[in-house]
Motif scaffolding. Structure first.
Motif, PDB file in Angstrom:
ATOM      1  N   PRO A 116      -3.745  11.011   5.083  1.00 36.36           N
ATOM      2  CA  PRO A 116      -5.258  10.174   5.105  1.00 36.36           C
ATOM      3  C   PRO A 116      -5.691  10.558   6.615  1.00 36.36           C
ATOM      4  CG  PRO A 116      -3.283   8.930   5.500  1.00 36.36           C
ATOM      5  CD  PRO A 116      -2.668  10.054   4.882  1.00 36.36           C
ATOM      6  N   THR A 117      -6.928  10.650   6.664  1.00 39.72           N
ATOM      7  CA  THR A 117      -7.812  10.904   8.080  1.00 39.72           C
ATOM      8  C   THR A 117      -8.743   9.971   8.422  1.00 39.72           C
ATOM      9  OG1 THR A 117      -9.428  12.120   6.870  1.00 39.72           O
ATOM     10  CG2 THR A 117      -7.627  13.561   7.316  1.00 39.72           C
ATOM     11  N   LEU A 118      -8.023   8.575   8.197  1.00 41.85           N
ATOM     12  CA  LEU A 118      -8.960   7.479   8.733  1.00 41.85           C
ATOM     13  C   LEU A 118      -9.103   7.156  10.172  1.00 41.85           C
ATOM     14  CD1 LEU A 118     -10.474   4.994   7.295  1.00 41.85           C
ATOM     15  CD2 LEU A 118      -8.538   3.870   7.450  1.00 41.85           C
ATOM     16  N   LEU A 119      -7.976   7.425  11.068  1.00 39.61           N
ATOM     17  CA  LEU A 119      -7.912   6.917  12.218  1.00 39.61           C
ATOM     18  C   LEU A 119      -7.644   8.105  13.042  1.00 39.61           C
ATOM     19  CD1 LEU A 119      -5.581   3.760  12.148  1.00 39.61           C
ATOM     20  CD2 LEU A 119      -7.981   3.922  11.894  1.00 39.61           C
ATOM     21  N   ASN A 120      -7.239   9.406  12.502  1.00 37.08           N
ATOM     22  CA  ASN A 120      -6.960  10.616  13.324  1.00 37.08           C
ATOM     23  C   ASN A 120      -6.049  10.292  14.207  1.00 37.08           C
ATOM     24  OD1 ASN A 120      -8.748  11.894  11.848  1.00 37.08           O
ATOM     25  ND2 ASN A 120     -10.685  11.092  12.958  1.00 37.08           N
ATOM     26  N   TYR A 143      -6.730   3.338   1.543  1.00 40.12           N
ATOM     27  CA  TYR A 143      -7.999   4.158   2.571  1.00 40.12           C
ATOM     28  C   TYR A 143      -7.475   5.375   3.102  1.00 40.12           C
ATOM     29  CZ  TYR A 143     -10.164  -0.593   1.997  1.00 40.12           C
ATOM     30  OH  TYR A 143     -10.816  -1.866   1.543  1.00 40.12           O
ATOM     31  N   PHE A 144      -8.104   6.511   3.014  1.00 33.18           N
ATOM     32  CA  PHE A 144      -7.918   7.637   3.632  1.00 33.18           C
ATOM     33  C   PHE A 144      -9.109   8.388   4.361  1.00 33.18           C
ATOM     34  CE2 PHE A 144      -9.812   8.456  -0.493  1.00 33.18           C
ATOM     35  CZ  PHE A 144     -10.373   9.556  -0.427  1.00 33.18           C
ATOM     36  N   ASN A 145     -10.256   7.786   4.226  1.00 33.76           N
ATOM     37  CA  ASN A 145     -11.372   8.700   4.753  1.00 33.76           C
ATOM     38  C   ASN A 145     -12.477   7.470   5.208  1.00 33.76           C
ATOM     39  OD1 ASN A 145     -14.017  10.341   5.267  1.00 33.76           O
ATOM     40  ND2 ASN A 145     -12.317  12.113   5.124  1.00 33.76           N
ATOM     41  N   ASN A 146     -13.130   7.541   5.992  1.00 33.63           N
ATOM     42  CA  ASN A 146     -14.247   6.769   6.518  1.00 33.63           C
ATOM     43  C   ASN A 146     -15.539   6.851   5.598  1.00 33.63           C
ATOM     44  OD1 ASN A 146     -12.907   5.099   8.570  1.00 33.63           O
ATOM     45  ND2 ASN A 146     -13.391   7.006  10.016  1.00 33.63           N
ATOM     46  N   ASN A 147     -15.757   8.082   5.210  1.00 39.97           N
ATOM     47  CA  ASN A 147     -16.892   8.697   4.177  1.00 39.97           C
ATOM     48  C   ASN A 147     -16.617   8.653   2.897  1.00 39.97           C
ATOM     49  OD1 ASN A 147     -18.089   8.911   6.859  1.00 39.97           O
ATOM     50  ND2 ASN A 147     -17.449  11.245   6.830  1.00 39.97           N
ATOM     51  N   ILE A 148     -15.556   8.365   2.296  1.00 43.36           N
ATOM     52  CA  ILE A 148     -14.984   8.269   0.769  1.00 43.36           C
ATOM     53  C   ILE A 148     -14.648   6.806   0.466  1.00 43.36           C
ATOM     54  CG2 ILE A 148     -13.802   9.330  -0.939  1.00 43.36           C
ATOM     55  CD1 ILE A 148     -13.669  11.817   0.817  1.00 43.36           C
ATOM     56  N   PRO A 149     -14.771   6.232  -0.646  1.00 43.65           N
ATOM     57  CA  PRO A 149     -14.491   4.934  -0.789  1.00 43.65           C
ATOM     58  C   PRO A 149     -13.089   4.956  -1.145  1.00 43.65           C
ATOM     59  CG  PRO A 149     -16.217   5.356  -2.093  1.00 43.65           C
ATOM     60  CD  PRO A 149     -16.074   6.831  -1.348  1.00 43.65           C
ATOM     61  N   PRO A 150     -12.294   3.949  -0.886  1.00 42.90           N
ATOM     62  CA  PRO A 150     -10.586   3.920  -1.270  1.00 42.90           C
ATOM     63  C   PRO A 150     -10.617   4.029  -2.586  1.00 42.90           C
ATOM     64  CG  PRO A 150     -11.633   1.557  -0.889  1.00 42.90           C
ATOM     65  CD  PRO A 150     -12.707   2.550  -0.588  1.00 42.90           C
ATOM     66  N   VAL A 151      -9.183   4.515  -2.808  1.00 37.82           N
ATOM     67  CA  VAL A 151      -8.527   4.750  -4.003  1.00 37.82           C
ATOM     68  C   VAL A 151      -8.009   3.357  -4.628  1.00 37.82           C
ATOM     69  CG1 VAL A 151      -6.939   6.038  -5.445  1.00 37.82           C
ATOM     70  CG2 VAL A 151      -8.262   7.255  -3.585  1.00 37.82           C
ATOM     71  N   ASP A 152      -8.258   3.043  -5.790  1.00 36.36           N
ATOM     72  CA  ASP A 152      -7.675   1.839  -6.457  1.00 36.36           C
ATOM     73  C   ASP A 152      -6.475   2.277  -7.006  1.00 36.36           C
ATOM     74  OD1 ASP A 152      -9.896   0.173  -5.571  1.00 36.36           O
ATOM     75  OD2 ASP A 152     -11.068   0.698  -7.363  1.00 36.36           O
ATOM     76  N   PHE A 153      -5.280   1.553  -6.572  1.00 38.43           N
ATOM     77  CA  PHE A 153      -4.043   1.886  -7.289  1.00 38.43           C
ATOM     78  C   PHE A 153      -3.789   0.808  -8.484  1.00 38.43           C
ATOM     79  CE2 PHE A 153      -3.217   3.716  -2.775  1.00 38.43           C
ATOM     80  CZ  PHE A 153      -3.179   4.770  -3.004  1.00 38.43           C
ATOM     81  N   THR A 154      -3.691   1.300  -9.585  1.00 44.02           N
ATOM     82  CA  THR A 154      -3.440   0.510 -10.639  1.00 44.02           C
ATOM     83  C   THR A 154      -1.897   0.975 -11.289  1.00 44.02           C
ATOM     84  OG1 THR A 154      -4.441   2.016 -12.423  1.00 44.02           O
ATOM     85  CG2 THR A 154      -5.754   0.393 -11.185  1.00 44.02           C
ATOM     86  N   GLN A 155      -1.401  -0.020 -12.234  1.00 45.27           N
ATOM     87  CA  GLN A 155      -0.274   0.335 -12.807  1.00 45.27           C
ATOM     88  C   GLN A 155      -0.103   1.544 -13.539  1.00 45.27           C
ATOM     89  OE1 GLN A 155       0.991  -3.391 -14.547  1.00 45.27           O
ATOM     90  NE2 GLN A 155       1.922  -4.138 -12.750  1.00 45.27           N
ATOM     91  N   GLU A 156      -1.198   2.070 -14.070  1.00 44.59           N
ATOM     92  CA  GLU A 156      -1.400   3.388 -14.683  1.00 44.59           C
ATOM     93  C   GLU A 156      -1.247   4.379 -13.968  1.00 44.59           C
ATOM     94  OE1 GLU A 156      -3.464   0.577 -15.235  1.00 44.59           O
ATOM     95  OE2 GLU A 156      -2.201  -0.134 -17.107  1.00 44.59           O
ATOM     96  N   ASN A 157      -1.460   4.472 -12.553  1.00 43.97           N
ATOM     97  CA  ASN A 157      -1.468   5.625 -11.804  1.00 43.97           C
ATOM     98  C   ASN A 157      -0.027   6.235 -12.014  1.00 43.97           C
ATOM     99  OD1 ASN A 157       0.313   5.394  -9.107  1.00 43.97           O
ATOM    100  ND2 ASN A 157      -0.661   3.291  -9.475  1.00 43.97           N
ATOM    101  N   PRO A 158      -0.096   7.665 -12.021  1.00 48.94           N
ATOM    102  CA  PRO A 158       1.264   8.267 -11.956  1.00 48.94           C
ATOM    103  C   PRO A 158       2.405   7.966 -11.324  1.00 48.94           C
ATOM    104  CG  PRO A 158      -0.825   9.789 -12.038  1.00 48.94           C
ATOM    105  CD  PRO A 158      -1.190   8.381 -11.562  1.00 48.94           C
ATOM    106  N   PHE A 159       2.193   7.530  -9.963  1.00 47.49           N
ATOM    107  CA  PHE A 159       3.248   7.178  -9.026  1.00 47.49           C
ATOM    108  C   PHE A 159       3.664   5.774  -9.212  1.00 47.49           C
ATOM    109  CE2 PHE A 159       0.048  10.229  -7.290  1.00 47.49           C
ATOM    110  CZ  PHE A 159       0.972  11.174  -6.889  1.00 47.49           C
TER     111      PHE A 159
END
Length: 496
Positions: A116-120, A143-159
């Motif tokens: 992530p490059t949110l705070l550098n 959250y990973f970037n100030n210019n890109i919306p955050p990723v929604d983690f659901t139970q269906e995600n591969p991780f």
């Protein structure tokens, strides 16, 4: 790519319906030869459920009730999280338009978990670990970037780590059987008590048509105080024949919004068809792992399937799905225990009937033997009268010799006669003891009394003989003592 098994296609075709207005030959009942032109008749309208199996295998949304037995989040295969089909746009290359979006989703997820490059600064490493924890848990936003919306983690995600693969039974009913299951938010005793009212209400929803009749195939309890009612509709034609309405046609009818609102007033929360999967549908499901399930784990689950002909692997994602399957298992265990108790009671009743039957058979055998002896006596007397005045024939002479031989064997002291006499004595003694206990007084049989007298007489004679022998011995002893005494005096006189 979306599929719609058992329902209408995404082009908006409506299922043929009985009672619908047509522009060609009128349809009788559920006629499948006519094309509808209006809004549809009783079973005219359909709704597209995409890969969610509009034929009743679930849409993959909702909290789930365990109804259907093949899914997780909702009915049927709901745990696959398959979304309804949207109308495809873009002409020839419309379906491929989703590929860049999926690729961007994977890139964003990887960025949120690894770099992530949110705070550098060094806090991005902590944020990456936090995103990893959320991905493992299957909830939250990454959250990973100030210019890109955050990723929604659901139970269906591969991780997501809270995943497993279980097995559920494959439906075996055909579409022609017309079985549709309704889930009611009522307890089973209440549903059984109001079953006739439910049938009448469903018939009213069907328009009170005299050619249609609603039938209940079965009622069983579900977890969380819910009940499953399996119904089918029989349509009778004017010529006297009858047939069942196909399950997909009935399901498409009950999925209409106006019908759904009426069913909701009756307590119906969900509906699903009980139709078997075709070979193509089953192959499609097994070849494509569900969202978020590792293909290696999915292949291993298919290899470990204990009964591929009857069971199909289904994913279990999250604790809610695990709790749902646990409740279903507990419910089925209770039903099996109830069935075992019923079978045990039936076995006990059968054992009692068997004991009674055995006793009756023994009684009838004794009665048959008595009747056989009586018949034999009648035949003997009849034969004697018939043979009176005739000389003895050769075969009769041989029979007489055989009877004499048998009689001599029976009369032998060491053979059957002695044993029979001993048994008769024991039986008489037992009868005597039994009579004494029952009547509390002494009643001795005449023959037994004679035998006792004879035995006591023999004992008395033996005692008398023993007494006489003892007396003779005493006399001899006295004579011996007298002789010894005399001899002692004679010797003493000589010595003096």
């Amino acid at each position: 790519m979306a599929f719609s098994f058992g329902g209408a296609s995404s082009a908006g075709l409506t299922a043929p319906a009985f009672g619908a207005a047509t522009t060609t030959t009128p349809s009788t009942g559920f006629g499948f030869g006519a094309t509808t032109t209006g809004g549809g008749g009783l079973f005219g309208g359909t709704q597209n459920k995409g890969f969610g199996f509009s034929s009743g295998l679930g849409t993959g949304t909702g909290t789930g009730t365990g109804f259907g037995g093949l899914g997780g989040g909702g009915l049927g295969f709901g745990s696959f999280n398959l979304q309804p089909t949207q109308p495809q746009q873009g002409g020839l290359f419309g379906p491929q338009a989703q590929a860049p979006a999926q690729s961007n989703q994977l890139i964003n997820t990887a960025s949120a978990l690894s770099a992530p490059t949110l705070l550098n600064d060094e806090r991005d490493a902590i944020l990456a670990k936090w995103n990893q924890l959320q991905a493992f848990w299957g909830t939250g936003k990454g959250y990973f970037n100030n210019n890109i919306p955050p990723v929604d983690f659901t139970q269906e995600n591969p991780f997501c780590r809270f995943k497993a693969v279980g097995y559920s039974c494959i439906p075996s009913s055909k579409d022609e059987d017309g079985l549709v299951a309704l889930a009611l938010n009522k307890k089973e005793p209440d549903v059984r008590a109001q079953q006739q009212h439910l049938v009448e209400s469903l018939h009213k929803i069907l328009g009170l048509q005299p050619t249609l009749s609603v039938n209940v195939e079965g009622v069983r309890a579900l977890p969380d105080d819910q009940t499953e009612v399996i119904i089918y509709i029989v349509e009778r034609s004017p010529n006297g024949t009858s047939k069942r309405v196909p399950a997909t046609t009935l399901f498409n009818f009950v999925e209409q919004m106006n019908v759904k609102s009426q069913l909701l007033q009756l307590g119906v929360t969900m509906s699903v068809t009980r139709t078997a999967l075709s070979a193509t549908q089953l192959k499609q499901l097994l070849q494509n792992p569900p969202a978020g399930v590792d293909p290696i784990i999915w292949e291993q689950a298919k290899e470990d399937n204990p009964d591929p002909e009857r069971l199909i692997p289904v994913p279990m994602v999250g604790f809610k799905e695990l709790l749902r399957r646990l409740k279903i298992q507990e419910q089925m265990t209770k039903q099996h225990q109830t069935r075992v108790e019923i079978i045990s009671n039936d076995i006990s009743e059968l054992q009692k009937n068997q004991a009674t039957t055995v006793a009756k058979i023994a009684q009838y055998k004794r009665k048959l033997m008595d009747l056989s002896h009586r018949v034999l006596q009648v035949l003997i007397r009849q034969e004697i009268q018939r043979k009176s005045g005739y000389a003895i024939q050769v075969d009769e002479e041989h029979l007489r010799v055989q009877l004499d031989t048998i009689q001599s064997e029976l009369n032998a002291p060491t053979q059957f006669k002695g044993r029979l006499n001993e048994l008769m004595s024991q039986i008489r003694m037992q009868n005597h003891y039994g009579a004494v206990r029952a009547e509390e007084k002494y009643i001795v049989d005449t023959d037994l009394l004679r035998e006792i007298k004879q035995h006591l007489k023999q004992q008395q004679e033996g005692l008398s003989h023993l007494i006489s022998v003892i007396k003779d011995d005493m006399d001899d002893i006295k004579i011996i003592e007298q002789g010894l005494h005399d001899s002692v005096h004679v010797r003493a006189g000589k010595l003096s």
